[in-house]
Write a protein that holds these residues in place. Structure first.
Motif, PDB file in Angstrom:
ATOM      1  N   ARG A  28       6.518   1.187   7.313  1.00 20.29           N
ATOM      2  CA  ARG A  28       5.664   2.341   7.591  1.00 20.29           C
ATOM      3  C   ARG A  28       5.696   3.350   6.436  1.00 20.29           C
ATOM      4  O   ARG A  28       4.640   3.752   5.954  1.00 20.29           O
ATOM      5  CB  ARG A  28       6.076   3.006   8.908  1.00 20.29           C
ATOM      6  N   PRO A  29       6.893   3.761   5.937  1.00 19.13           N
ATOM      7  CA  PRO A  29       6.919   4.706   4.813  1.00 19.13           C
ATOM      8  C   PRO A  29       6.246   4.164   3.546  1.00 19.13           C
ATOM      9  O   PRO A  29       5.578   4.914   2.826  1.00 19.13           O
ATOM     10  CB  PRO A  29       8.409   4.955   4.573  1.00 19.13           C
ATOM     11  N   LYS A  30       6.390   2.857   3.284  1.00 19.69           N
ATOM     12  CA  LYS A  30       5.739   2.263   2.108  1.00 19.69           C
ATOM     13  C   LYS A  30       4.223   2.347   2.222  1.00 19.69           C
ATOM     14  O   LYS A  30       3.531   2.651   1.250  1.00 19.69           O
ATOM     15  CB  LYS A  30       6.157   0.795   1.930  1.00 19.69           C
ATOM     16  N   VAL A  31       3.709   2.055   3.412  1.00 23.25           N
ATOM     17  CA  VAL A  31       2.258   2.104   3.623  1.00 23.25           C
ATOM     18  C   VAL A  31       1.757   3.537   3.488  1.00 23.25           C
ATOM     19  O   VAL A  31       0.712   3.777   2.873  1.00 23.25           O
ATOM     20  CB  VAL A  31       1.886   1.512   5.008  1.00 23.25           C
ATOM     21  N   ILE A  32       2.479   4.485   4.044  1.00 23.93           N
ATOM     22  CA  ILE A  32       2.069   5.894   3.938  1.00 23.93           C
ATOM     23  C   ILE A  32       2.030   6.322   2.465  1.00 23.93           C
ATOM     24  O   ILE A  32       1.100   7.006   2.035  1.00 23.93           O
ATOM     25  CB  ILE A  32       3.017   6.796   4.768  1.00 23.93           C
ATOM     26  N   LYS A  33       3.010   5.862   1.701  1.00 27.77           N
ATOM     27  CA  LYS A  33       3.040   6.178   0.262  1.00 27.77           C
ATOM     28  C   LYS A  33       1.826   5.554  -0.444  1.00 27.77           C
ATOM     29  O   LYS A  33       1.187   6.192  -1.277  1.00 27.77           O
ATOM     30  CB  LYS A  33       4.342   5.672  -0.352  1.00 27.77           C
ATOM     31  N   ARG A  34       1.510   4.291  -0.076  1.00 24.78           N
ATOM     32  CA  ARG A  34       0.329   3.635  -0.671  1.00 24.78           C
ATOM     33  C   ARG A  34      -0.949   4.411  -0.355  1.00 24.78           C
ATOM     34  O   ARG A  34      -1.823   4.530  -1.211  1.00 24.78           O
ATOM     35  CB  ARG A  34       0.182   2.198  -0.135  1.00 24.78           C
ATOM     36  N   ILE A  35      -1.056   4.891   0.861  1.00 25.79           N
ATOM     37  CA  ILE A  35      -2.247   5.655   1.261  1.00 25.79           C
ATOM     38  C   ILE A  35      -2.347   6.938   0.442  1.00 25.79           C
ATOM     39  O   ILE A  35      -3.431   7.280  -0.065  1.00 25.79           O
ATOM     40  CB  ILE A  35      -2.233   5.954   2.779  1.00 25.79           C
ATOM     41  N   LYS A  36      -1.231   7.629   0.274  1.00 27.17           N
ATOM     42  CA  LYS A  36      -1.233   8.877  -0.514  1.00 27.17           C
ATOM     43  C   LYS A  36      -1.652   8.607  -1.961  1.00 27.17           C
ATOM     44  O   LYS A  36      -2.455   9.338  -2.531  1.00 27.17           O
ATOM     45  CB  LYS A  36       0.150   9.536  -0.492  1.00 27.17           C
ATOM     46  N   ALA A  38      -3.427   6.039  -3.071  1.00 25.90           N
ATOM     47  CA  ALA A  38      -4.833   5.623  -3.082  1.00 25.90           C
ATOM     48  C   ALA A  38      -5.761   6.824  -2.910  1.00 25.90           C
ATOM     49  O   ALA A  38      -6.830   6.883  -3.538  1.00 25.90           O
ATOM     50  CB  ALA A  38      -5.087   4.599  -1.981  1.00 25.90           C
ATOM     51  N   ARG A  39      -5.365   7.788  -2.100  1.00 28.00           N
ATOM     52  CA  ARG A  39      -6.182   9.004  -1.925  1.00 28.00           C
ATOM     53  C   ARG A  39      -6.312   9.774  -3.232  1.00 28.00           C
ATOM     54  O   ARG A  39      -7.338  10.405  -3.492  1.00 28.00           O
ATOM     55  CB  ARG A  39      -5.542   9.926  -0.877  1.00 28.00           C
ATOM     56  N   SER A  40      -5.267   9.724  -4.033  1.00 29.15           N
ATOM     57  CA  SER A  40      -5.291  10.467  -5.285  1.00 29.15           C
ATOM     58  C   SER A  40      -6.300   9.908  -6.281  1.00 29.15           C
ATOM     59  O   SER A  40      -6.644  10.559  -7.257  1.00 29.15           O
ATOM     60  CB  SER A  40      -3.896  10.496  -5.918  1.00 29.15           C
ATOM     61  N   TYR A  41      -6.787   8.689  -6.017  1.00 33.06           N
ATOM     62  CA  TYR A  41      -7.772   8.075  -6.911  1.00 33.06           C
ATOM     63  C   TYR A  41      -9.156   8.663  -6.726  1.00 33.06           C
ATOM     64  O   TYR A  41     -10.079   8.324  -7.458  1.00 33.06           O
ATOM     65  CB  TYR A  41      -7.828   6.557  -6.709  1.00 33.06           C
ATOM     66  N   GLY A  42      -9.321   9.484  -5.719  1.00 26.66           N
ATOM     67  CA  GLY A  42     -10.625  10.142  -5.541  1.00 26.66           C
ATOM     68  C   GLY A  42     -11.457   9.519  -4.438  1.00 26.66           C
ATOM     69  O   GLY A  42     -10.955   9.215  -3.373  1.00 26.66           O
ATOM     70  N   ASP A  43     -12.742   9.350  -4.718  1.00 26.30           N
ATOM     71  CA  ASP A  43     -13.752   8.904  -3.759  1.00 26.30           C
ATOM     72  C   ASP A  43     -13.253   7.762  -2.871  1.00 26.30           C
ATOM     73  O   ASP A  43     -13.036   6.650  -3.314  1.00 26.30           O
ATOM     74  CB  ASP A  43     -14.997   8.457  -4.535  1.00 26.30           C
ATOM     75  N   LEU A  44     -13.085   8.059  -1.580  1.00 26.11           N
ATOM     76  CA  LEU A  44     -12.552   7.065  -0.650  1.00 26.11           C
ATOM     77  C   LEU A  44     -13.594   6.037  -0.226  1.00 26.11           C
ATOM     78  O   LEU A  44     -13.251   4.967   0.249  1.00 26.11           O
ATOM     79  CB  LEU A  44     -11.985   7.764   0.595  1.00 26.11           C
ATOM     80  N   GLU A  46     -15.454   4.116  -1.958  1.00 28.74           N
ATOM     81  CA  GLU A  46     -15.429   2.898  -2.760  1.00 28.74           C
ATOM     82  C   GLU A  46     -14.011   2.593  -3.254  1.00 28.74           C
ATOM     83  O   GLU A  46     -13.837   2.030  -4.321  1.00 28.74           O
ATOM     84  CB  GLU A  46     -16.391   3.027  -3.938  1.00 28.74           C
ATOM     85  N   ASN A  47     -13.035   2.980  -2.470  1.00 23.86           N
ATOM     86  CA  ASN A  47     -11.648   2.861  -2.887  1.00 23.86           C
ATOM     87  C   ASN A  47     -11.000   1.683  -2.146  1.00 23.86           C
ATOM     88  O   ASN A  47     -10.535   1.812  -1.019  1.00 23.86           O
ATOM     89  CB  ASN A  47     -10.925   4.179  -2.574  1.00 23.86           C
ATOM     90  N   SER A  48     -10.959   0.514  -2.795  1.00 24.87           N
ATOM     91  CA  SER A  48     -10.414  -0.683  -2.148  1.00 24.87           C
ATOM     92  C   SER A  48      -8.911  -0.562  -1.897  1.00 24.87           C
ATOM     93  O   SER A  48      -8.394  -1.128  -0.930  1.00 24.87           O
ATOM     94  CB  SER A  48     -10.724  -1.932  -2.967  1.00 24.87           C
ATOM     95  N   GLU A  49      -8.212   0.163  -2.758  1.00 27.80           N
ATOM     96  CA  GLU A  49      -6.774   0.387  -2.551  1.00 27.80           C
ATOM     97  C   GLU A  49      -6.538   1.137  -1.239  1.00 27.80           C
ATOM     98  O   GLU A  49      -5.653   0.792  -0.465  1.00 27.80           O
ATOM     99  CB  GLU A  49      -6.175   1.200  -3.709  1.00 27.80           C
ATOM    100  N   TYR A  50      -7.358   2.153  -1.013  1.00 27.03           N
ATOM    101  CA  TYR A  50      -7.241   2.949   0.217  1.00 27.03           C
ATOM    102  C   TYR A  50      -7.564   2.085   1.438  1.00 27.03           C
ATOM    103  O   TYR A  50      -6.836   2.102   2.427  1.00 27.03           O
ATOM    104  CB  TYR A  50      -8.175   4.164   0.137  1.00 27.03           C
ATOM    105  N   ASP A  51      -8.652   1.329   1.363  1.00 26.35           N
ATOM    106  CA  ASP A  51      -9.039   0.464   2.481  1.00 26.35           C
ATOM    107  C   ASP A  51      -7.933  -0.551   2.797  1.00 26.35           C
ATOM    108  O   ASP A  51      -7.608  -0.787   3.961  1.00 26.35           O
ATOM    109  CB  ASP A  51     -10.342  -0.285   2.173  1.00 26.35           C
ATOM    110  N   SER A  52      -7.372  -1.140   1.766  1.00 27.07           N
ATOM    111  CA  SER A  52      -6.308  -2.118   1.930  1.00 27.07           C
ATOM    112  C   SER A  52      -5.080  -1.471   2.580  1.00 27.07           C
ATOM    113  O   SER A  52      -4.482  -2.038   3.504  1.00 27.07           O
ATOM    114  CB  SER A  52      -5.936  -2.718   0.575  1.00 27.07           C
ATOM    115  N   ALA A  53      -4.703  -0.301   2.105  1.00 28.70           N
ATOM    116  CA  ALA A  53      -3.540   0.394   2.653  1.00 28.70           C
ATOM    117  C   ALA A  53      -3.772   0.790   4.111  1.00 28.70           C
ATOM    118  O   ALA A  53      -2.870   0.685   4.946  1.00 28.70           O
ATOM    119  CB  ALA A  53      -3.214   1.618   1.811  1.00 28.70           C
ATOM    120  N   LYS A  54      -4.978   1.220   4.450  1.00 30.46           N
ATOM    121  CA  LYS A  54      -5.291   1.593   5.841  1.00 30.46           C
ATOM    122  C   LYS A  54      -5.257   0.352   6.744  1.00 30.46           C
ATOM    123  O   LYS A  54      -4.788   0.428   7.878  1.00 30.46           O
ATOM    124  CB  LYS A  54      -6.665   2.285   5.934  1.00 30.46           C
TER     125      LYS A  54
END
Length: 158
Positions: A28-36, A38-44, A46-54
């Motif tokens: 859970r903490p690793k996934v939350i870190k990935r989400i944070k 991925a959010r820093s990359y900007g526009d959600l 078109e953000n595949s990192e964010y989608d993958s983490a969610k």
């Protein structure tokens, strides 16, 4: 309506408890870190990192819910409290199909512990359902998908 009971061995319950701890304290903490991150990359949008983490977060949270439910309604079966010759969850049973020579041996475990390739079958499987409560020496008819067959119970062990 009563909740489903989850029969399991003491070993199976310990594994579920360890899995839950790992899910909550590591995954859970690793996934939350990935989400944070991925959010820093900007526009959600078109953000595949964010989608993958969610998606991963959803899977982790779903598994946490399932494991918590199983542990809440766990029924640890004490194989020692059952007749030594009776098939039950937690016991190893050896049987031979009628008309065959090669015996098969399986340990009957809770559904989450099932690992047929390593000789552990779920108490919900057709084979286990037919064998549960039966005793050494009995002949039992098993009706899995695809046909019926009879087996003789040769040995029941803890």
């Amino acid at each position: 309506m009563p909740e489903k009971s989850y029969p399991m061995t003491a070993e199976g319950k310990e594994k579920l408890e360890a899995e839950l701890k790992n899910l909550k304290l590591v995954k859970r903490p690793k996934v939350i870190k990935r989400i944070k991150i991925a959010r820093s990359y900007g526009d959600l949008s078109e953000n595949s990192e964010y989608d993958s983490a969610k998606d991963e977060q959803s899977h982790v949270e779903d598994r946490i819910d399932v494991v918590e439910q199983m542990l809440k309604y766990a029924h640890v079966v004490d194989a020692d409290s059952v007749d030594p010759n009776e098939v039950s969850v937690g016991k190893k049973v050896t049987y031979t199909e009628v008309g065959e020579d090669d015996p098969e041996t399986y340990t009957i475990v809770g559904s989450d512990e099932s690992d047929p390739l390593n000789g552990k079958i779920s108490n919900d499987s057709p084979i286990a359902q037919a064998l549960l409560g039966k005793k050494k020496g009995q002949t039992v008819e098993i009706t899995p998908p695809g046909g019926k067959f009879k087996v003789k119970i040769n040995k029941v062990e803890d």
